[in-house]
Write a protein that holds these residues in place. Structure first.
Motif, mmCIF file in Angstrom:
data_model
loop_
_atom_site.group_PDB
_atom_site.id
_atom_site.type_symbol
_atom_site.label_atom_id
_atom_site.label_comp_id
_atom_site.label_asym_id
_atom_site.label_seq_id
_atom_site.Cartn_x
_atom_site.Cartn_y
_atom_site.Cartn_z
ATOM 1 N N ASP A 254 -11.646 7.366 -4.697
ATOM 2 C CA ASP A 254 -11.384 6.517 -5.867
ATOM 3 C C ASP A 254 -10.635 5.230 -5.537
ATOM 4 O O ASP A 254 -10.414 4.397 -6.415
ATOM 5 C CB ASP A 254 -10.623 7.304 -6.939
ATOM 6 N N LYS A 255 -10.225 5.060 -4.264
ATOM 7 C CA LYS A 255 -9.520 3.849 -3.811
ATOM 8 C C LYS A 255 -8.239 3.595 -4.615
ATOM 9 O O LYS A 255 -7.883 2.455 -4.879
ATOM 10 C CB LYS A 255 -10.450 2.625 -3.914
ATOM 11 N N LYS A 256 -7.549 4.690 -4.998
ATOM 12 C CA LYS A 256 -6.289 4.556 -5.722
ATOM 13 C C LYS A 256 -5.153 5.018 -4.809
ATOM 14 O O LYS A 256 -5.106 6.174 -4.393
ATOM 15 C CB LYS A 256 -6.317 5.399 -7.005
ATOM 16 N N LEU A 257 -4.251 4.090 -4.517
ATOM 17 C CA LEU A 257 -3.145 4.362 -3.613
ATOM 18 C C LEU A 257 -1.819 4.086 -4.312
ATOM 19 O O LEU A 257 -1.643 3.031 -4.925
ATOM 20 C CB LEU A 257 -3.258 3.481 -2.364
ATOM 21 N N ARG A 258 -0.902 5.031 -4.208
ATOM 22 C CA ARG A 258 0.414 4.871 -4.833
ATOM 23 C C ARG A 258 1.482 5.248 -3.808
ATOM 24 O O ARG A 258 1.453 6.346 -3.251
ATOM 25 C CB ARG A 258 0.541 5.772 -6.067
ATOM 26 N N TYR A 259 2.381 4.320 -3.548
ATOM 27 C CA TYR A 259 3.414 4.556 -2.545
ATOM 28 C C TYR A 259 4.800 4.331 -3.143
ATOM 29 O O TYR A 259 5.030 3.357 -3.878
ATOM 30 C CB TYR A 259 3.232 3.614 -1.350
ATOM 31 N N VAL A 260 5.705 5.248 -2.838
ATOM 32 C CA VAL A 260 7.105 5.125 -3.254
ATOM 33 C C VAL A 260 7.969 5.350 -2.017
ATOM 34 O O VAL A 260 8.052 6.482 -1.513
ATOM 35 C CB VAL A 260 7.477 6.138 -4.355
ATOM 36 N N GLU A 261 8.577 4.265 -1.544
ATOM 37 C CA GLU A 261 9.406 4.334 -0.336
ATOM 38 C C GLU A 261 8.663 5.066 0.789
ATOM 39 O O GLU A 261 9.220 5.943 1.461
ATOM 40 C CB GLU A 261 10.736 5.038 -0.642
ATOM 41 N N THR A 262 7.416 4.681 0.999
ATOM 42 C CA THR A 262 6.557 5.330 2.001
ATOM 43 C C THR A 262 6.599 4.560 3.314
ATOM 44 O O THR A 262 6.410 3.335 3.323
ATOM 45 C CB THR A 262 5.105 5.401 1.507
ATOM 46 N N PRO A 263 6.838 5.239 4.442
ATOM 47 C CA PRO A 263 6.864 4.559 5.741
ATOM 48 C C PRO A 263 5.539 3.842 6.020
ATOM 49 O O PRO A 263 4.466 4.337 5.660
ATOM 50 C CB PRO A 263 7.106 5.690 6.737
ATOM 51 N N LEU A 264 5.633 2.696 6.675
ATOM 52 C CA LEU A 264 4.456 1.882 6.929
ATOM 53 C C LEU A 264 3.402 2.627 7.753
ATOM 54 O O LEU A 264 2.206 2.453 7.520
ATOM 55 C CB LEU A 264 4.860 0.592 7.650
ATOM 56 N N TYR A 265 3.823 3.456 8.689
ATOM 57 C CA TYR A 265 2.837 4.140 9.530
ATOM 58 C C TYR A 265 1.953 5.073 8.704
ATOM 59 O O TYR A 265 0.770 5.276 9.027
ATOM 60 C CB TYR A 265 3.514 4.891 10.684
ATOM 61 N N ILE A 266 2.497 5.633 7.617
ATOM 62 C CA ILE A 266 1.689 6.487 6.739
ATOM 63 C C ILE A 266 0.709 5.629 5.940
ATOM 64 O O ILE A 266 -0.457 6.004 5.759
ATOM 65 C CB ILE A 266 2.600 7.294 5.790
ATOM 66 N N VAL A 267 1.161 4.476 5.476
ATOM 67 C CA VAL A 267 0.272 3.556 4.755
ATOM 68 C C VAL A 267 -0.889 3.137 5.636
ATOM 69 O O VAL A 267 -2.052 3.139 5.214
ATOM 70 C CB VAL A 267 1.056 2.306 4.289
ATOM 71 N N LEU A 268 -0.592 2.797 6.890
ATOM 72 C CA LEU A 268 -1.640 2.351 7.814
ATOM 73 C C LEU A 268 -2.601 3.483 8.164
ATOM 74 O O LEU A 268 -3.796 3.249 8.365
ATOM 75 C CB LEU A 268 -1.002 1.777 9.092
ATOM 76 N N GLU A 269 -2.090 4.710 8.217
ATOM 77 C CA GLU A 269 -2.967 5.855 8.476
ATOM 78 C C GLU A 269 -3.928 6.058 7.306
ATOM 79 O O GLU A 269 -5.112 6.355 7.503
ATOM 80 C CB GLU A 269 -2.129 7.110 8.703
#
Length: 328
Positions: A254-269
């Protein structure tokens, strides 16, 4: 008696791939696989993604070459023109038949594959659906599907939504793991180290089959209910179950991403898994920076621009290789 250590039963392995082995043939193949560790390794190689197509070509080519060698040996002795014509005709017919078999088999086994940054929805003959993630592939036999709902996940990740049918269970084979289901929805992801199954609705059985032959009983398995995940460790050959599900399970769909104080390496993964995005960090300390953002239905370029702005970084793109670079 055949020497199971030296003879490779290509015809039996090919027959198992196409799901047309008799009970006796399945037992013969199982006996050969169990005869040695080398046989098991050969079997697993031929059952791999590339090995299945190579097996089809090699087995048919082997038959054709054998026919030529047999005929050529007979031709060493003087023969009449009539015999020559008869042999030539027989060999030509055998070659034509082999080619016809290859074409027929390739048409009955359907393969769907996705490339980098591509997803695909597949509607099966019973109206069950498969959503393929990028760099993934599945196959099934269209002529036998109505009798045997059997899918192979050859690589990557796929989400299955299965139409309920108590009389015909739905099986997905991936490596040595079989996922059995009657009617539900679940996600399967495979990589070099693990095979992961997450159930959205209903329940499935996740089973380990050392040889991939379904007739073997008493194999290790776990039953997974909705909101449970099973993980098969390819090294230890163990299946474990947990309710601790990863965040953003359906984000690649669904291409829906929600991040709360999430480390950048997890976002990039996540970006690598969803879009195939390749990002180089100019400074390794960047990976611990945290991001808080809601990113729905945005392109990878838009997401990375938001990431760069939020974390006060600069974004550069190497267009030739589609690589993004984050720097100060």
């Amino acid at each position: 008696m055949e020497n199971y250590h030296t003879h490779i039963p290509y015809h039996l392995i090919l027959g198992e791939i196409e799901q047309n082995l008799s009970g006796t043939e399945a037992e013969e193949l199982e006996e050969w696989i169990k005869a040695s560790a080398e046989n098991l390794n050969i079997y697993n190689d031929l059952r791999s993604v590339d090995g299945q197509l190579d097996l089809l070509r090699f087995y048919q080519q082997t038959d054709s070459l054998a026919a030529w060698e047999k005929a050529r040996a007979k031709m060493v002795a003087p023969v009449s023109k009539t015999q020559m014509y008869l042999w030539s005709g027989a060999i030509a017919a055998a070659v034509i038949l082999a080619i016809s078999v290859i074409i027929f088999r390739q048409r009955t086994v359907i393969v769907y594959e996705t490339a980098y940054n591509e997803t695909k929805q597949i509607i099966l003959p019973d109206s069950s659906t498969i959503q393929l993630n990028q760099n993934s592939a599945i196959s099934f036999n269209k002529n036998k599907y109505h009798k045997n709902r059997y899918i192979k996940l050859l690589k990557g990740e796929a989400f299955f939504s299965v139409v309920h049918n108590e009389a015909k269970e739905f099986n997905v084979e991936t490596g040595n793991i079989i996922i059995r289901d009657i009617g539900t929805s679940f996600d399967i992801k495979m990589d070099s180290g693990f095979i992961q199954t997450i159930v959205s609705t209903g329940s499935v059985s996740m089973e380990y089959h050392p040889t991939g032959i379904l007739k073997i009983h008493n194999t290790p398995k776990v039953i997974l209910a909705a909101n449970e995940m099973g993980v098969f460790n390819r090294k230890t050959k163990r299946i474990t179950a947990t309710t601790n599900l990863p965040a953003g399970l359906k984000s690649w769909q669904d291409k829906k991403l929600r991040y709360v104080e999430t480390p950048l390496y997890i976002v990039l993964e996540d970006l690598r898994r969803i879009y195939g995005t390749r990002v180089i960090l100019a400074d390794s300390t960047f990976k611990t920076k945290t991001l808080t953002a809601l990113l729905n239905n945005k392109s990878q370029e838009q997401i990375l621009q938001i990431v760069a702005t939020s974390l006060q970084l600069k974004l550069a793109v190497v267009k030739k290789d589609s690589i993004f670079i984050l720097s100060r």
